[in-house]
Design an enzyme around this catalytic site. Sequence first.
Site: not given
Ligand code: CP
Ligand code: NVA
Length: 306
Positions: A132, A135, A293
Amino acid sequence: KPVAKGRDFLSNLDLSPAEYRAVLDTAHAMKRGEFRGLKPLEGQTLAMIFEKPSLRTRTTFEVAMNQLGGHAIHLTNAEIGLGTREPVRDIALNLERWVDAIMARVYLHSTLEELARYSSKPVINGLSDLLHPVQLLADYQTIEEHFGSTKGLRVTYIGDGNNMANAHIQCAVLSGVKLTVATPRGYEPNAVIYMEALRLGADVTLTHDPVAAVEGAQVLYTDVWVSMGQEAEASQRRKVKDFAGFQVTPETLERIDPDGIFLHCLPAHYGEEVVEEATLHKKSRVFDQAENRLHAQKALLYHLLG
Ligand code: CP
Ligand code: NVA
């Protein structure tokens, strides 16, 4: 000046240390309002593909494009059917004819790689099972706001060795932090990503001891124990025995550095990896992190598309 024009951003390591520095410097400048009134992405369009739900990623990318003078189109998988209604390749070969970049949140990281292989326009990872990276840009913006520089900073991630843990390990290469990742046995982060980060000089320690990992940490980070797409494993993962001792509570935050901060990418599963009192604690910066973000992604979009 944009430093990564036309580039894909599937992982934090798609940026060199100098490019990473430039993106974060721009993120801080965006937040200070230095780009207010400028429209560096005027007339540009971002296609946003979501195979999974989102609050932060969807909202911040759309607001980011608007504030930079462009706009965003939201495409759910129910409409476009990645690999079901048509092949991922054909979706990439269509979208590249109309839009300037594609942001995608997918189950399989290989779907992003396939989009990137066939799209001549930049592809941005909006979360995959593996990573991710957008993030982490907001996370490090938040950390720098509190501590200034990050070299040698003691950062601890506790919980599941998931996409967030993997992204933290990659970002340790760029940020120079001293990262400890504490997971239960059987929930370790990706071994290939870990070995590669060590090879690139990152200071990363893996452990199964959450108590020692938390002690004196300057940044404490956690994430859900059941990620999107893992719902079938939920009853096993939520078993107290697997993640016992890994929940972040106000008592946990008493044991980090007195000047330390608590971060969580959100959404939180309250009563599992964290309790509400920790998110609302004076050491918590989770809502600054969510705000960032927007600034961090505006900076990223500027450097890829500006
Ligand atoms: N932290 C994050 O990516 O949040 P969402 O899943 O709401 O986009
Ligand atoms: N580890 C989590 C992160 C969400 C922002 C997922 O993948 O659901």
